[in-house]
Design a protein around this motif. Structure first.
Motif, PDB file in Angstrom:
ATOM      1  N   ASN A 266     -45.245 -19.713  10.391  1.00 13.24           N
ATOM      2  CA  ASN A 266     -45.043 -19.300   9.008  1.00 13.24           C
ATOM      3  C   ASN A 266     -44.398 -17.936   8.839  1.00 13.24           C
ATOM      4  N   ARG A 267     -44.346 -17.143   9.866  1.00 13.79           N
ATOM      5  CA  ARG A 267     -43.813 -15.782   9.722  1.00 13.79           C
ATOM      6  C   ARG A 267     -42.358 -15.831   9.273  1.00 13.79           C
ATOM      7  N   PRO A 268     -41.988 -15.154   8.196  1.00 13.93           N
ATOM      8  CA  PRO A 268     -40.604 -15.243   7.704  1.00 13.93           C
ATOM      9  C   PRO A 268     -39.588 -14.664   8.676  1.00 13.93           C
ATOM     10  N   GLU A 269     -40.002 -13.690   9.509  1.00 15.44           N
ATOM     11  CA  GLU A 269     -39.058 -13.165  10.497  1.00 15.44           C
ATOM     12  C   GLU A 269     -38.664 -14.244  11.506  1.00 15.44           C
ATOM     13  N   VAL A 270     -39.619 -15.113  11.861  1.00 19.56           N
ATOM     14  CA  VAL A 270     -39.304 -16.213  12.769  1.00 19.56           C
ATOM     15  C   VAL A 270     -38.308 -17.159  12.101  1.00 19.56           C
ATOM     16  N   LYS A 271     -38.526 -17.431  10.826  1.00 24.28           N
ATOM     17  CA  LYS A 271     -37.597 -18.297  10.106  1.00 24.28           C
ATOM     18  C   LYS A 271     -36.207 -17.676  10.045  1.00 24.28           C
ATOM     19  N   LEU A 272     -36.145 -16.365   9.825  1.00 26.87           N
ATOM     20  CA  LEU A 272     -34.850 -15.694   9.803  1.00 26.87           C
ATOM     21  C   LEU A 272     -34.163 -15.788  11.164  1.00 26.87           C
ATOM     22  N   ALA A 273     -34.935 -15.614  12.236  1.00 25.47           N
ATOM     23  CA  ALA A 273     -34.350 -15.709  13.572  1.00 25.47           C
ATOM     24  C   ALA A 273     -33.812 -17.110  13.836  1.00 25.47           C
ATOM     25  N   GLN A 350     -30.762 -16.606  20.099  1.00 26.16           N
ATOM     26  CA  GLN A 350     -31.906 -17.156  20.823  1.00 26.16           C
ATOM     27  C   GLN A 350     -32.768 -16.049  21.423  1.00 26.16           C
ATOM     28  N   ALA A 351     -32.130 -15.003  21.943  1.00 20.08           N
ATOM     29  CA  ALA A 351     -32.886 -13.876  22.488  1.00 20.08           C
ATOM     30  C   ALA A 351     -33.666 -13.162  21.395  1.00 20.08           C
ATOM     31  N   ARG A 352     -33.059 -13.012  20.212  1.00 24.61           N
ATOM     32  CA  ARG A 352     -33.768 -12.372  19.098  1.00 24.61           C
ATOM     33  C   ARG A 352     -34.936 -13.228  18.616  1.00 24.61           C
ATOM     34  N   THR A 353     -34.779 -14.540  18.643  1.00 32.01           N
ATOM     35  CA  THR A 353     -35.884 -15.418  18.266  1.00 32.01           C
ATOM     36  C   THR A 353     -37.061 -15.239  19.217  1.00 32.01           C
ATOM     37  N   GLN A 354     -36.777 -15.179  20.514  1.00 32.20           N
ATOM     38  CA  GLN A 354     -37.843 -14.977  21.493  1.00 32.20           C
ATOM     39  C   GLN A 354     -38.530 -13.628  21.289  1.00 32.20           C
ATOM     40  N   ASP A 355     -37.728 -12.585  21.038  1.00 32.24           N
ATOM     41  CA  ASP A 355     -38.310 -11.263  20.806  1.00 32.24           C
ATOM     42  C   ASP A 355     -39.156 -11.254  19.544  1.00 32.24           C
ATOM     43  N   THR A 356     -38.692 -11.944  18.507  1.00 30.28           N
ATOM     44  CA  THR A 356     -39.454 -12.005  17.260  1.00 30.28           C
ATOM     45  C   THR A 356     -40.779 -12.714  17.464  1.00 30.28           C
ATOM     46  N   GLN A 357     -40.780 -13.797  18.207  1.00 33.27           N
ATOM     47  CA  GLN A 357     -42.024 -14.513  18.468  1.00 33.27           C
ATOM     48  C   GLN A 357     -43.009 -13.655  19.254  1.00 33.27           C
ATOM     49  N   GLU A 358     -42.500 -12.886  20.194  1.00 33.36           N
ATOM     50  CA  GLU A 358     -43.379 -11.977  20.941  1.00 33.36           C
ATOM     51  C   GLU A 358     -43.927 -10.882  20.029  1.00 33.36           C
ATOM     52  N   GLN A 359     -43.084 -10.396  19.100  1.00 36.49           N
ATOM     53  CA  GLN A 359     -43.551  -9.373  18.160  1.00 36.49           C
ATOM     54  C   GLN A 359     -44.625  -9.934  17.228  1.00 36.49           C
ATOM     55  N   VAL A 360     -44.452 -11.181  16.800  1.00 33.58           N
ATOM     56  CA  VAL A 360     -45.459 -11.829  15.956  1.00 33.58           C
ATOM     57  C   VAL A 360     -46.789 -11.907  16.699  1.00 33.58           C
ATOM     58  N   ARG A 361     -46.745 -12.288  17.942  1.00 27.08           N
ATOM     59  CA  ARG A 361     -47.972 -12.373  18.747  1.00 27.08           C
ATOM     60  C   ARG A 361     -48.640 -11.002  18.857  1.00 27.08           C
ATOM     61  N   ALA A 362     -47.833  -9.973  19.113  1.00 30.50           N
ATOM     62  CA  ALA A 362     -48.390  -8.626  19.211  1.00 30.50           C
ATOM     63  C   ALA A 362     -48.999  -8.172  17.883  1.00 30.50           C
ATOM     64  N   GLN A 434     -57.357  -6.843   7.392  1.00 30.57           N
ATOM     65  CA  GLN A 434     -57.285  -8.214   6.887  1.00 30.57           C
ATOM     66  C   GLN A 434     -55.889  -8.517   6.333  1.00 30.57           C
ATOM     67  N   TYR A 435     -55.331  -7.587   5.571  1.00 29.59           N
ATOM     68  CA  TYR A 435     -54.005  -7.803   5.012  1.00 29.59           C
ATOM     69  C   TYR A 435     -52.931  -7.697   6.095  1.00 29.59           C
ATOM     70  N   GLN A 436     -53.183  -6.863   7.090  1.00 25.70           N
ATOM     71  CA  GLN A 436     -52.262  -6.800   8.217  1.00 25.70           C
ATOM     72  C   GLN A 436     -52.228  -8.138   8.951  1.00 25.70           C
ATOM     73  N   LEU A 437     -53.382  -8.770   9.086  1.00 23.41           N
ATOM     74  CA  LEU A 437     -53.441 -10.083   9.735  1.00 23.41           C
ATOM     75  C   LEU A 437     -52.744 -11.137   8.881  1.00 23.41           C
ATOM     76  N   ARG A 438     -52.954 -11.096   7.580  1.00 24.44           N
ATOM     77  CA  ARG A 438     -52.291 -12.048   6.692  1.00 24.44           C
ATOM     78  C   ARG A 438     -50.774 -11.873   6.747  1.00 24.44           C
ATOM     79  N   ARG A 439     -50.350 -10.629   6.828  1.00 27.13           N
ATOM     80  CA  ARG A 439     -48.917 -10.377   6.969  1.00 27.13           C
ATOM     81  C   ARG A 439     -48.411 -10.900   8.310  1.00 27.13           C
ATOM     82  N   ALA A 440     -49.190 -10.669   9.373  1.00 22.83           N
ATOM     83  CA  ALA A 440     -48.765 -11.081  10.713  1.00 22.83           C
ATOM     84  C   ALA A 440     -48.679 -12.599  10.835  1.00 22.83           C
TER      85      ALA A 440
END
Length: 446
Positions: A266-273, A350-362, A434-440
């Motif tokens: 659901n993260r919009p950054e992932v969708k953008l990537a 593709q590299a940016r998508t992978q980096d974004t997914q790792e950032q989402v996890r972090a 809590q809001y940081q988690l909802r954002r993440a």
């Protein structure tokens, strides 16, 4: 200083560029009437409705949609009309006999009017590739709005809870000051009775002054948050109302694996990537089809003069039909370089998508860690408050019976106030967590 809204500092820096300069100096939010105050929901909605960046991004979506509509027109026929006049001198004549005037082959005044329709029958997917590229850009523009709205909503929630925190902290500080002043009055009575010295009164006054300094800092933080909220709302402060709500601790269990899965989906950054990947792939298809042959048919109908028989000047109805096959032969390797650039863009996306997914996890793991740490600090502050309250009671009793010192009482007062402020800080940090988690995880909070 206790109040450190550290979790969203990078986002507020970005939003500062979006929302523009702060409002002019006006009446603070606290001067507005309570009946007009804002809840969390209305605060977030008001910030989103007031921000011009949303309107600017919406116009970008409209532009992208217009470009998509334009690209679809490549699949439709093109019809145009042409009217022309040409004067030719000298006259074109066929001289068969020198003694005769000659036979005129073309008029001096040439008139031509016609309607032409052209249609590309076959382009080997060139138009469809352009349509897919335009559609991908439209999706990117729409997803960018979600990112901006998410960041604005997070900033509004942070400002809202920061104001609540500052108010509660001021109340704690006021309670400490009131207790110290009561203790000062007792000291003054003991001095009058000859039981204590003026040194105890002076020491108490010093502690009061220190508590008042901390209150001034908290007032400054409250004022800054009021300015920040007015800035997000794009209103003069005299028109902005204070927030209302309760500052409470509401712990909730968190499933880390579910949160990670939600963030990845659901993260919009992932969708953008992923949008960037699709756009790069579409650009590659555009490059691959740009040097393909194309077949175009043409039909034309109109009227013109210049027919030899029976009258050159007479305008007659005429039709033309034809077909054109265009075959690219050599373009100086331009298309090869275009395809190489498009393939490189795909790898980069593709590299940016992978980096974004790792950032989402972090981000998810950091939010969970912040919540767990705040929970531990809250539990510890609860113990500290109980211990500090008991210590204060005992210190006052010992001092009342002459077996304890005034400094013991003052230290216990300070420790109790610090423990209460520590609990408030833990509640604030947990709430923002809590809001940081909802954002993440990409959850909408508006």
């Amino acid at each position: 200083m206790l109040f450190r809204p550290q979790y969203a500092a990078p986002f507020l820096a970005t939003l500062g560029l979006l929302v523009g300069s702060a409002a002019h100096a006006q009446v603070p939010l606290s001067a507005a009437t309570p009946s007009d105050s804002l809840s969390l929901e209305t605060t977030v909605r008001s910030v989103l409705d007031a921000n011009p960046a949303i309107n600017a991004l919406q116009e970008e979506v409209n532009q992208a949609q217009s470009r998509l509509d334009e690209s679809r027109t490549y699949l439709r026929p093109v019809v145009d009309g042409t009217v022309s006049y040409t004067r030719v001198d000298p006259q074109v004549k066929l001289q068969l006999n020198p003694d005769e005037p000659g036979f005129q082959l073309a008029p001096n005044n040439n008139y031509d009017g016609h309607v032409t329709a052209r249609y590309t029958v076959l382009d080997f997917g060139r138009a469809n590739a352009a349509i897919e590229a335009a559609r991908s850009r439209t999706l990117t523009a729409a997803d960018q709005i979600n990112v901006t709205r998410r960041d604005l909503a997070f900033a509004a929630a942070q400002s809202y809870y920061s104001i609540l925190f500052a108010r509660e902290a001021i109340r704690v500080q006021d309670a400490q000051i009131a207790s110290l002043r009561q203790h000062q009055r007792e000291m003054e009575k003991r001095v009058q009775g000859g039981v204590s010295t003026n040194f105890d009164v002076t020491t108490t006054q010093v502690r009061i002054a220190q508590a008042q300094d901390r209150r001034i800092d908290l007032q400054n933080q409250l004022r800054n948050q009021e300015i920040q909220l007015a800035r997000l709302l794009h209103r003069p402060e005299s028109a902005v109302t204070p927030v209302r709500g309760r500052f409470e601790y509401n712990p909730q269990p968190v499933n880390v694996e579910d949160a990670l899965a939600k963030g990845a989906e659901n993260r919009p950054e992932v969708k953008l990537a992923k949008d960037a990947e699709q756009t790069a792939s579409a650009q590659l298809r555009v490059a691959e089809t740009s040097n393909k042959p194309s077949l175009t048919v043409l039909a034309q109908a109109g009227g013109k003069n210049g027919y030899i028989v029976p009258n050159l000047e007479r305008v007659r109805f005429n039709t033309v039909a034809g077909a054109q096959l265009s075959i690219p032969i050599y373009d100086g390797d331009r298309n090869r370089y275009q395809r190489a650039a498009a393939q490189s863009a795909i790898k980069g996306a593709q590299a940016r998508t992978q980096d974004t997914q790792e950032q989402v996890r972090a981000d998810v793991l950091q939010a969970v860690n912040n919540m767990q740490t705040s929970t531990a600090r809250y539990d510890n502050s609860q113990v500290q408050i109980g211990q500090a309250a008991d210590a204060l009671t005992r210190a006052k009793a010992r001092y009342r019976y002459g077996v304890g010192s005034n400094l013991d009482v003052l230290d216990a007062e300070t420790q109790l106030a610090q423990s209460r402020l520590s609990r408030l800080q833990a509640i604030y940090n947990y709430t923002l967590g809590q809001y940081q988690l909802r954002r993440a995880t990409g959850e909408q909070i508006w």
